[in-house]
Design a protein around this motif. Structure first.
Motif, mmCIF file in Angstrom:
data_model
loop_
_atom_site.group_PDB
_atom_site.id
_atom_site.type_symbol
_atom_site.label_atom_id
_atom_site.label_comp_id
_atom_site.label_asym_id
_atom_site.label_seq_id
_atom_site.Cartn_x
_atom_site.Cartn_y
_atom_site.Cartn_z
ATOM 1 N N ASP A 21 -1.301 12.257 -7.804
ATOM 2 C CA ASP A 21 -1.537 10.848 -7.508
ATOM 3 C C ASP A 21 -2.984 10.492 -7.852
ATOM 4 N N HIS A 52 -4.319 7.595 -7.607
ATOM 5 C CA HIS A 52 -4.743 6.396 -6.881
ATOM 6 C C HIS A 52 -5.083 6.674 -5.420
ATOM 7 N N TYR A 68 3.733 1.242 -7.527
ATOM 8 C CA TYR A 68 2.523 1.961 -7.118
ATOM 9 C C TYR A 68 2.144 2.981 -8.183
ATOM 10 N N ARG A 73 1.121 2.009 -13.619
ATOM 11 C CA ARG A 73 0.073 0.997 -13.803
ATOM 12 C C ARG A 73 -0.398 0.977 -15.250
ATOM 13 N N ASP A 84 0.637 -5.466 -11.404
ATOM 14 C CA ASP A 84 -0.332 -5.638 -10.318
ATOM 15 C C ASP A 84 0.124 -6.720 -9.346
ATOM 16 N N ARG A 141 1.328 7.974 -14.805
ATOM 17 C CA ARG A 141 0.028 8.366 -14.263
ATOM 18 C C ARG A 141 -1.040 8.031 -15.309
ATOM 19 N N ASP A 163 -7.686 -1.651 -18.459
ATOM 20 C CA ASP A 163 -6.841 -1.771 -17.270
ATOM 21 C C ASP A 163 -5.459 -2.216 -17.713
#
Length: 619
Positions: free
Chosen positions: A61, A63, A117, A120, A152, A234, A243
């Motif tokens: 993870d 994040h 989640y 991204r 997002d 990931r 981003d």
């Protein structure tokens, strides 16, 4: 452009005056079969590998707080929910609406959001209209900014649901459940976790999702590559810069390989193509890519919405895409315009009044027409003829999940973007220290991005990674050794107070969150009824379970022949379609009505047996 060894394929589908369609159905059938055979791999799902062992870092993870720690819990809750995606959030919200306060969610990520989640990557959007995909909009008091929400915005909405229904109060993030065991004497579940917790719960709801386990290709030499690698779930922005909106500025001097051209690849390619020095897109099977038509929400329209608007819109979409009559198309997009073709994945009432042979004929002709339009769009958009030919999808429309983009095809007109067609080599042949080999040609790269998807439907329950032991220590997978055994897909005999939100022996939908919400509402009402009646256990009888399994078998749509002709993918188990469907054959509209009728007309009495009464504890 395509890689040097790819050449355009000459194939005329023009039937002249021989058919009334303007194309030759026999030629299309032959082309579809030939393209399927080019891509079939004898190992099926065995071509993939899990991100464990030396590749375990692919599942880490990026994040969450790496220093997070807490003391183990040994307390009790009334309802414990496994999974903090939309399924778990909806279950928690609906329970709170039904007056159940003692609710805890356990989620392995660092916050709510589930799929949204973890994923991204640049360009991530939902391909279902946001006004019907994002749940509980009216309850939260929110109207999405875009017709198709970016990741997002979806993730922020998931967190907003958590706050609105006070689900952060007792949540356990960065925690994985390692086992469930039924305590017969106390009529509750013992829940063990990887943080040493041993929590007791009267009821457990499992909502671990269907896109939870990333998969990697089992390409020979994958472990030898000396460059950088990551999976799209990931995304490594420390390496790429930028981003989710793009601007991957750190790739300006990088040669990047992307493996995979499904829904994720379609969204990622435009950003990689815009920012990388060189992008190689390795494709086994092209996606069918329709027009997206993205636009911002009209503030005047948003201001005009009246109470109940989202439910009306969701129901309208579901009815339309399953062939049920509607007065108007409220969503009007690529899903609703192809509604009559969806029955090859989700049971559909389209053409239902026609004899089977005529119905199948009309389906096929409509399918050919739709795919011809998609292929014509490729030819019109992509400038290089060889690249355009390789990007044309030669299969039936619902062999793969349709994709939509206003940028993907256009990216292949960039001089720094090369499409590498791997259909004749069944994918990338091998990976070397410097790059990837296809057709004897080595493509040297600095980075490999895996857009290779997930083990679809491979939840911890079905794989055994979440072991469940019910009454007398019986393992759920042993009870299901001949196939799933449930009532309505939610609960099984011998496993009291255990509810599952997975799409097994119930019904799903193109708008998956709508189906999740119907399931969550049903489970919440059953649990609330148990509390109101003072019932300790919720459990179907063996007879009710058997009757539902029989109903599933009798009503299951026979899609085996259709899927056997499809090019390999996750819809048909990589070219090895399963023998039978575990979905309710009358479709989601009928299934949701069945649940409402069951609750309203005494069905609860079948699972809330009087001898399971409590001492009055209501949670």
């Amino acid at each position: 452009m395509t890689s040097p060894h790819d050449e355009p394929v000459a194939l005329s589908m023009d039937a002249g005056g021989d058919t009334p369609y303007g194309f030759d159905p026999d030629a299309l059938r032959a082309k579809y079969r030939a393209e399927r055979e080019r891509r079939i791999r004898p190992e099926g799902q065995g071509q993939y590998r899990r991100p464990d062992g030396e590749f375990g870092y692919f599942a880490e993870d990026p994040h969450a707080d790496p220093e997070f720690t807490r003391e183990p819990l040994t307390d009790r809750v009334e309802v414990l929910i496994i999974g903090g995606g939309f399924g778990g959030l909806l279950a928690g919200a609906r329970l709170r609406q039904n007056g159940v306060e003692s609710v805890r969610i356990i989620e392995k990520g660092g916050d709510f959001g589930g799929t949204w989640y973890w994923n991204r990557y640049p360009g991530i959007h939902c391909d279902i209209e946001a006004y019907i995909y994002l749940p509980l909009l009216e309850e939260v008091g929110y109207v999405p900014e875009w017709k198709y929400a970016p990741g997002d915005e979806i993730r922020r909405h998931a967190c907003a649901i958590g706050h609105r229904f006070d689900l952060y109060r007792d949540v356990c993030f960065q925690t994985g459940v390692t086992g469930l065991r039924w305590d017969e004497r106390e009529s509750e579940w013992e829940v063990a976790t990887d943080r040493g917790d041993l929590i007791r719960a009267r009821h457990v709801i499992v909502s671990t999702g269907t896109f939870t386990e990333a998969k990697l290709p089992g390409i020979p030499g994958i472990e030898t590559f000396r460059g950088h690698t990551f999976h799209t779930s990931r995304w490594d922005y420390a390496y790429t810069g930028g981003d989710a909106d793009g601007n991957l500025h750190r790739l300006a001097d990088k040669r990047v390989a992307l493996i995979g051209t499904g829904a994720t690849g379609v969204q990622v390619v435009p950003h990689l193509g815009a920012d990388a020095q060189r992008l190689y897109v390795f494709q086994r099977t092209p996606s069918s890519v329709g027009v997206r038509g993205q636009r911002r929400t009209d503030p005047d329209w948003a201001a005009s919405l009246t109470p109940g608007w989202q439910r009306r819109r969701m129901d309208n979409f579901l009815r339309l895409v399953t062939g049920n009559p509607v007065d108007e198309d409220l969503v009007a997009d690529g899903w609703t315009s192809t509604a009559r073709l969806h029955s090859k994945v989700i049971p559909n009432n389209g053409f239902a009044d026609l004899p089977p042979e005529e119905r199948e004929h009309l389906y096929e002709i409509a399918d050919f027409e739709q795919m011809n339009e998609i292929r014509d769009r490729v030819a019109a958009v992509v400038e290089d003829p060889a690249t355009a030919e390789a990007l044309k999808p030669w299969y039936r429309f619902m062999c793969k999940r349709p994709a939509f983009s206003d940028l993907y095809l256009q990216t292949f007109n960039r001089p720094n973007v090369t499409l590498v067609d791997t259909s004749d080599t069944h994918g990338v042949e091998r990976i070397t220290e410097q790059g990837l080999v296809v057709g004897g040609v080595e493509y040297e790269v600095d980075c490999i991005v895996f857009a290779t998807g997930y083990e679809v439907g491979a939840s911890g329950v079905l794989t055994g990674r979440l072991p469940i032991h019910g009454r007398d220590g019986v393992a759920l997978l042993d009870h299901w050794k001949d196939g799933p055994r449930t009532l309505h897909g939610f609960y099984s005999h011998g496993f009291p107070n255990l509810f599952q939100l997975a799409p097994i022996q119930n019904s799903t939908a193109a708008n998956f969150v709508h189906a999740l919400d119907e399931r969550a509402q049903h489970v919440a009402e059953v649990i609330a009824a148990a509390h109101q009646r003072g019932i300790r256990r919720v459990e179907p009888s063996a007879q009710a379970e058997e009757a539902w399994v029989r109903t599933i078998r009798e009503k299951a749509a026979d899609l085996h022949a259709f899927q056997a002709e499809c090019t390999p993918g996750y819809y048909n188990n990589e070219g090895r379609p399963r023998a039978r469907s575990e979905s309710y054959g009358d479709g989601p509209v009928a299934f949701h009505a069945l649940l409402r009728d069951w609750r309203a007309n005494g069905g609860l009495d079948d699972v809330l047996a009087p001898h399971h009464r409590t001492n009055g504890h209501h949670g």
